[in-house]
Design a protein around this motif. Structure first.
Motif, short mmCIF file in Angstrom:
data_model
loop_
_atom_site.label_atom_id
_atom_site.label_comp_id
_atom_site.label_asym_id
_atom_site.label_seq_id
_atom_site.Cartn_x
_atom_site.Cartn_y
_atom_site.Cartn_z
N VAL A 39 0.91 -1.15 -0.05
CA VAL A 39 0.19 -0.11 -0.13
C VAL A 39 1.00 1.24 -0.04
O VAL A 39 0.50 2.23 -0.71
CB VAL A 39 -1.11 0.02 1.15
N ALA A 40 1.98 1.33 0.68
CA ALA A 40 2.81 2.53 0.90
C ALA A 40 3.62 2.73 -0.35
O ALA A 40 3.77 3.77 -0.84
CB ALA A 40 3.88 2.25 2.05
N SER A 41 4.07 1.76 -1.05
CA SER A 41 4.56 1.65 -2.50
C SER A 41 3.56 2.32 -3.56
O SER A 41 4.05 3.13 -4.23
CB SER A 41 5.13 0.37 -3.11
N LEU A 43 1.09 4.30 -2.61
CA LEU A 43 0.85 5.68 -2.39
C LEU A 43 2.07 6.35 -2.82
O LEU A 43 1.88 7.73 -3.25
CB LEU A 43 0.78 5.76 -0.89
N PHE A 44 3.27 5.81 -2.76
CA PHE A 44 4.66 6.58 -3.20
C PHE A 44 4.59 6.83 -4.70
O PHE A 44 4.88 7.78 -5.12
CB PHE A 44 5.97 5.99 -2.94
N MET A 46 1.69 7.34 -6.47
CA MET A 46 0.59 8.25 -6.49
C MET A 46 0.64 9.61 -6.06
O MET A 46 0.25 10.64 -6.46
CB MET A 46 -0.76 7.63 -6.20
N LEU A 47 1.76 9.60 -5.30
CA LEU A 47 2.01 11.03 -4.32
C LEU A 47 2.23 12.28 -5.50
O LEU A 47 1.79 13.04 -5.23
CB LEU A 47 3.41 10.77 -3.63
N LEU A 50 -0.94 13.26 -6.55
CA LEU A 50 -1.70 14.03 -5.78
C LEU A 50 -1.31 15.46 -5.46
O LEU A 50 -2.12 16.40 -5.36
CB LEU A 50 -1.90 13.13 -4.34
N THR A 70 4.07 1.70 -11.47
CA THR A 70 3.33 1.10 -10.29
C THR A 70 3.90 -0.14 -9.98
O THR A 70 4.55 -0.37 -8.84
CB THR A 70 1.89 1.10 -10.12
N LEU A 121 3.84 3.04 6.46
CA LEU A 121 2.59 3.33 5.84
C LEU A 121 2.38 4.87 6.01
O LEU A 121 1.86 5.63 4.93
CB LEU A 121 1.23 2.70 6.84
N TRP A 124 5.32 8.94 4.01
CA TRP A 124 4.91 10.05 2.90
C TRP A 124 4.75 11.59 3.93
O TRP A 124 5.06 12.42 3.33
CB TRP A 124 3.57 10.00 2.53
#
Length: 181
Positions: A39-41, A43-44, A46-47, A50, A70, A121, A124
């Protein structure tokens, strides 16, 4: 028949939570840990989307860039997560040897899983330069390690404090730029 919830069951303390986690097999803990890493990967990856810092790529190329990026970040994150788990577990177990550990390395890995999971998690927050996020994470790591050593290894408070602080100092030394020290 009363429907009241006792305060102990509504807000279990960290000791009770770690005791329940101690009953689970290591396999479940590792699945939890690598799910957090995955999940954290993502998110990184998609950062930048965002925060609005995306590359100037349009159409189909953007989709392929996101899919390939991804997948690459996910694989890299899982490998890095495995190395981090092993490295921190070894450091923690090294300090446990000073306090005469009689438990297996599996118990140390369980402790490390629950100490590292929130850091991974929410890492970020450090990248977004939220003030004192690194120091807060370091304090959280030390507190989680304390409860992990106390419950999983059944050590006294002073020995658990030693292991938690010593492991935290080593982690802070290697991550001093991210922590902000």
């Amino acid at each position: 028949m009363s429907t009241e919830i006792s305060p102990e069951s509504a807000f279990p303390g960290p000791r009770r939570v770690f005791q329940k986690l101690n009953e689970k097999p290591l396999r479940d803990d590792l699945i939890f840990y690598f799910a957090i890493v995955a999940v954290a990967s993502v998110l990184f990856m998609m950062l930048p989307l965002l925060t609005g810092e995306t590359a100037e790529i349009d159409g189909l190329h953007l989709i392929w860039f996101l899919v390939a990026g991804t997948l690459i970040v996910l694989v890299q994150g899982l490998i890095t997560g495995a190395v981090a788990l092993l490295a921190v577990s070894l450091v923690e177990h090294f300090f446990l040897l000073f306090v005469d550990v009689h438990r297996e390395f599996e118990q140390t890995m369980k402790s490390t899983v629950y100490a590292l999971s929130p850091l991974i998690l929410f890492s970020w927050a450090v990248l977004l330069k939220i003030p004192f996020a690194g120091l807060l994470f370091l304090a959280w790591f030390c507190l989680s390690t304390f409860f992990g050593v106390r419950i999983f290894h059944e050590k006294s408070k002073d020995r658990a404090v030693f292991v938690a602080l010593a492991t935290g100092v080593v982690l802070a030394f290697y991550l001093h730029r991210a922590v902000g020290i």
